[in-house]
Write an enzyme that holds these catalytic residues in place. Structure first.
Site, PDB file in Angstrom:
ATOM      1  N   SER A 241       0.815  -1.219   0.000  1.00 27.56           N
ATOM      2  CA  SER A 241       0.000   0.000   0.000  1.00 27.56           C
ATOM      3  C   SER A 241       0.845   1.263   0.000  1.00 27.56           C
ATOM      4  O   SER A 241       0.428   2.287  -0.566  1.00 27.56           O
ATOM      5  CB  SER A 241      -0.954  -0.002   1.198  1.00 27.56           C
ATOM      6  OG  SER A 241      -0.246  -0.217   2.408  1.00 27.56           O
ATOM      7  N   HIS A 297       1.537   4.740   4.346  1.00 27.76           N
ATOM      8  CA  HIS A 297       0.671   5.386   3.361  1.00 27.76           C
ATOM      9  C   HIS A 297       1.116   6.825   3.119  1.00 27.76           C
ATOM     10  O   HIS A 297       1.279   7.260   1.974  1.00 27.76           O
ATOM     11  CB  HIS A 297      -0.780   5.384   3.842  1.00 27.76           C
ATOM     12  CG  HIS A 297      -1.391   4.026   3.885  1.00 27.76           C
ATOM     13  ND1 HIS A 297      -2.682   3.803   4.347  1.00 27.76           N
ATOM     14  CD2 HIS A 297      -0.915   2.802   3.540  1.00 27.76           C
ATOM     15  CE1 HIS A 297      -2.971   2.514   4.271  1.00 27.76           C
ATOM     16  NE2 HIS A 297      -1.910   1.881   3.797  1.00 27.76           N
TER      17      HIS A 297
END
Length: 330
Positions: A241, A297
């Protein structure tokens, strides 16, 4: 100097592999380019183009196969210059009564996908990344993923010479700065990130080339992994991610730099940023009970922004101009 003439136009979603094979087989003076989000077939011989148009129309609707098409060749000094005097398409059988009363009447060609469909050969790095998502999950299920992860730091500063990261680097295990991106803790986790690579990575790779995507992925992985390790050094983490958010950051910059670029719908980065915010606020963890690597992230997203800004400032944004022509080697 010969002038190239457009013979036919195809959507980007159309696979032209059979047409490329047909051109190679007969050494025709044709080439395929991408222009304004279309695939154009060009020729220097207008006579050849006129002969090909009906054939291309029948092939695009699925009526014929190029493997069954034969050309009649003549001597090279023919005035047409192409060495072709005629095209013999496959003969269609006489329609039978059943063909008018069948249950599956012929319909219009299928509509193009919202997302452009690139030939797989143009996006090898993206396909490898997608495979690595699932490989990392399989390794974790089989208790073989520890060699890919950064060992959690149990005490002291995560940057001290006694930290787990320092121990890895002192023993030459530099790959651990990147490979946590491979490891996924569930199949949905791997599927979600693989989808992000498919939607964001392939359009970037098709335009910039594989080496540029490798540079973005490697830098994004290192920065996102280090960000997460420094934020929560005592927690084991993994997943692609952070890399996906590096792609989000890059796409966001390119869309602002080159507003006419539409390979990635404008709403995709917006949805990704909303998800990042929901995760950072703890809303996703509250409802699902699943821990989220928020620092990865954010670190990945910021790295993608910076890398794309530098890339565009150096002139790379011109590759995302829909009016740019990209010749494809036949």
């Amino acid at each position: 100097m010969s002038q190239w003439i457009a013979v036919y136009s195809f959507p980007l979603s159309k696979d032209l592999g059979a047409l490329v094979g047909f051109i190679q087989r007969y050494q025709l003076p044709l080439r395929i380019v991408e222009e304004k989000n279309r695939q154009l077939l060009l020729t220097v011989d207008d006579r050849l183009g006129q002969m090909l148009k009906p054939l291309l129309q029948r092939w695009e609707t699925g009526e014929i196969n190029f493997d069954d098409v034969q050309l009649q060749r003549v001597a090279p000094d023919d005035s047409s210059g192409s060495g072709v005097t005629g095209i013999q398409p496959p003969q269609s059988p006489e329609p039978s009564p059943e063909s008018h009363t069948g249950n599956k009447p012929a319909g219009p060609p299928p509509a193009s996908s919202v997302l452009p469909v690139f030939p797989l050969a143009r996006t090898p790095v993206s396909l490898v990344l997608i495979a690595l998502c699932f490989l990392g999950w399989v390794l974790l299920v089989n208790n073989s993923a520890n060699v890919l992860l950064i060992t959690p730091n149990q005490s002291g500063s995560p940057l001290s010479v006694q930290s787990s990261l320092a121990w890895h680097l002192q023993h030459g295990e530099y790959w651990r700065l990147i490979t946590p991106a491979m490891v996924h803790f569930s199949l949905p986790h791997a599927l979600f990130n693989a989808l992000g690579i498919w939607i964001l990575g392939r359009p970037l790779e098709a335009r910039t080339g594989s080496l540029a995507l490798v540079a973005l992925v490697v830098l994004g992985a290192v920065i996102s992994n280090l960000s997460q390790y420094l934020w929560e050094p005592q927690v084991r983490f993994g997943g692609m991610s952070g890399v996906v958010y590096a792609l989000v950051g890059a796409v966001l910059v390119i869309q602002r730099w080159q507003p006419a670029w539409r390979d990635v719908p404008n709403g995709i980065p917006a949805v990704a940023l909303i998800w990042l915010l929901l995760c950072a606020l703890g809303i996703v963890t509250f409802f699902t009970g699943v821990g989220v690597a928020n620092a990865a992230h954010i670190g990945g997203f910021l790295s993608g922004l910076v890398i794309a800004l530098v890339y565009c400032a150096l002139g790379g944004a011109r590759k995302f101009n829909p009016d740019a022509t990209f010749a494809r080697k036949l």
